[in-house]
Design an enzyme around this catalytic site. Structure first.
Site, PDB file in Angstrom:
ATOM      1  N   CYS A 218       0.822  -1.212   0.000  1.00 19.96           N
ATOM      2  CA  CYS A 218       0.000   0.000   0.000  1.00 19.96           C
ATOM      3  C   CYS A 218       0.858   1.265   0.000  1.00 19.96           C
ATOM      4  O   CYS A 218       0.397   2.338  -0.385  1.00 19.96           O
ATOM      5  CB  CYS A 218      -0.930   0.010   1.206  1.00 19.96           C
ATOM      6  SG  CYS A 218      -0.084  -0.092   2.800  1.00 19.96           S
TER       7      CYS A 218
ATOM      8  N   PHE B  78       7.760  -3.212  10.874  1.00 23.06           N
ATOM      9  CA  PHE B  78       8.471  -4.414  10.430  1.00 23.06           C
ATOM     10  C   PHE B  78       7.578  -5.372   9.650  1.00 23.06           C
ATOM     11  O   PHE B  78       8.008  -6.479   9.331  1.00 23.06           O
ATOM     12  CB  PHE B  78       9.102  -5.124  11.635  1.00 23.06           C
ATOM     13  CG  PHE B  78      10.421  -4.519  12.028  1.00 23.06           C
ATOM     14  CD1 PHE B  78      11.611  -4.989  11.509  1.00 23.06           C
ATOM     15  CD2 PHE B  78      10.474  -3.450  12.896  1.00 23.06           C
ATOM     16  CE1 PHE B  78      12.824  -4.423  11.849  1.00 23.06           C
ATOM     17  CE2 PHE B  78      11.675  -2.871  13.252  1.00 23.06           C
ATOM     18  CZ  PHE B  78      12.859  -3.362  12.722  1.00 23.06           C
TER      19      PHE B  78
END
Length: 416
Positions: free
Chosen positions: A58, A119
């Site tokens: 995204c 992460f």
């Protein structure tokens, strides 16, 4: 430290765009579907690319690979997305060789994430690498580079505070809801779309709000039921979406549709409603924000919010960069070793030929020639000479010139 170089006529490039310069709409245009990811890699393999990595999330779409000209990668990117060359030139970037390697390290360790230290990206990169392997586009260079990036990511997570606290997009969304909505545990929350961000948001909602009025809707009900099986939430059919929206106090949209799925006519006007659009491209029509009872916020805005966890993470940036340098140095050393290995092999072969010639000469000339001792002595000398050259090439600041010099002095025939 010798910088990464490519051991053939091609160079290693990264072409792409990210949240830093491209807005959500543009990123949506360049996003690549799962089907097109496979089609792109298949074509890359057919065209003779040897190493290609495609990352499409995204927040970014990037293509890494060996090529003589980065335009070949840009063209692939545009062919399998809705972007054009002109669009790319406005917001895209191109990194070459050591800059491309550095960029992948920073992306994979969360330093280049929209929310610092996120992460989740390393898992997405691992999936991308697995797809490259499937299409035979992950050979020695890319595999070693990926292992190095994963190693750096683990070290930074374990040795720094870059991942401390919770500052992912999904948690930031939940944090925003808790700040804006009073008595949130008793409000009706509707989550539309259960992709990765949707699932993470659902988990964070349950963990941090203690809300028991969470409803999931997804175009494919079975997928929503899989998520509901892990959490105490309600699942409704896709057809019930308009009705459920009228009852919602908070609407979270996290779908993967290419056009807006939440339009102005679906939103009730008799009560306040908070809408969070976590989709790329946007899945809530812009005109929804014109309704007086609606508070609408997009993921880009959420990501810009500064919280204490994010500020703490910034303190870890120098330490994280140092870890990257340490891991990258090991990778570069491996790369350089691969670069001069054929020369060392040819040198050793040349010395072995000289040794055999000398042994044969003395074998014929000396009646009491001790062949075993001469063999052992000369082999040790060859080993010491080649080790000396290896050590020299590891430390030299001009590797290309040094390799060329060794090849010229010993008249080596090197096979790469």
């Amino acid at each position: 430290m010798e910088q990464p170089t490519i051991p053939n006529k091609n160079n290693f490039y990264c072409v792409g765009l990210s949240y830093q310069k491209a807005d959500a709409t543009t990123r949506g245009i360049f996003s690549i579907t799962a089907t097109n990811k496979e089609a792109l890699l298949s074509e890359a393999h057919q065209k003779g690319f040897t190493e290609v990595l495609l990352i499409s999330t995204c927040n970014r779409t990037e293509l890494y690979g060996y090529t003589q000209n980065p335009f070949q990668l840009i063209q692939l990117l545009c062919d399998y997305s809705n972007g054009t060359i002109d669009d790319f030139q406005k917001v895209g970037y191109v990194y070459k060789s050591r800059e491309a390697v550095q960029h992948l390290f920073e992306v994979g360790t969360g330093l280049d994430s929209q929310i610092l230290g996120d992460f989740e990206i390393i898992g997405q990169i691992k999936q991308a690498f697995a797809l490259s392997r499937k299409y035979q586009l992950a050979n020695a260079f890319l595999e070693r580079l990926m292992n190095s990036v994963i190693n750096a990511s683990k070290r930074i997570k374990n040795e720094t505070i870059l991942s401390s606290g919770a500052a992912s997009v999904s948690f930031t969304a939940v944090q925003y809801i808790m700040q804006q909505v009073s008595d949130v545990c008793n409000k009706n929350i509707l989550l539309f779309g259960i992709g990765k961000i949707g699932r993470n948001t659902c988990e964070n909602l349950i963990k941090h709000t203690q809300n028991t009025h969470i409803t999931l809707i997804n175009r494919t009900r079975s997928k929503a039921e899989q998520v509901a099986g892990k959490f105490n939430v309600i699942v409704k059919d896709y057809e019930a979406l308009p009705t459920e929206i009228t009852q919602a106090d908070v609407l979270i949209v996290a779908t993967g549709a290419s056009t807006p799925t939440i339009t102005k006519d679906l939103i009730p006007t008799h009560k306040p409603i908070l809408i969070l659009d976590l989709s790329i491209p946007k899945n809530v029509s812009d005109d929804v924000s014109s309704l007086p009872n609606v508070s609408l916020i997009h993921m880009d805005e959420l990501s810009k919010r500064k919280d204490e966890a994010l500020e703490r993470r910034k303190e870890a940036i120098p330490q994280a960069l140092q870890i990257i340098e340490e891991v990258k140095e090991e990778f570069v050393q491996w790369l350089n070793n691969r670069k001069f290995a054929p020369t060392i092999k040819a040198l050793k072969s040349k010395l072995e030929t000289l040794k055999e010639s000398e042994l044969d000469f003395h074998r014929k000339k000396l009646p009491d020639f001790n062949e075993l001792q001469a063999e052992a002595l000369s082999s040790r000398i060859i080993q010491k000479i080649t080790t000396q050259f290896v050590n020299y090439l590891k430390e030299t600041q001009s590797l290309e010139e040094s390799i060329s010099w060794v090849q010229e002095v010993f008249q080596l025939e090197v096979q790469h």
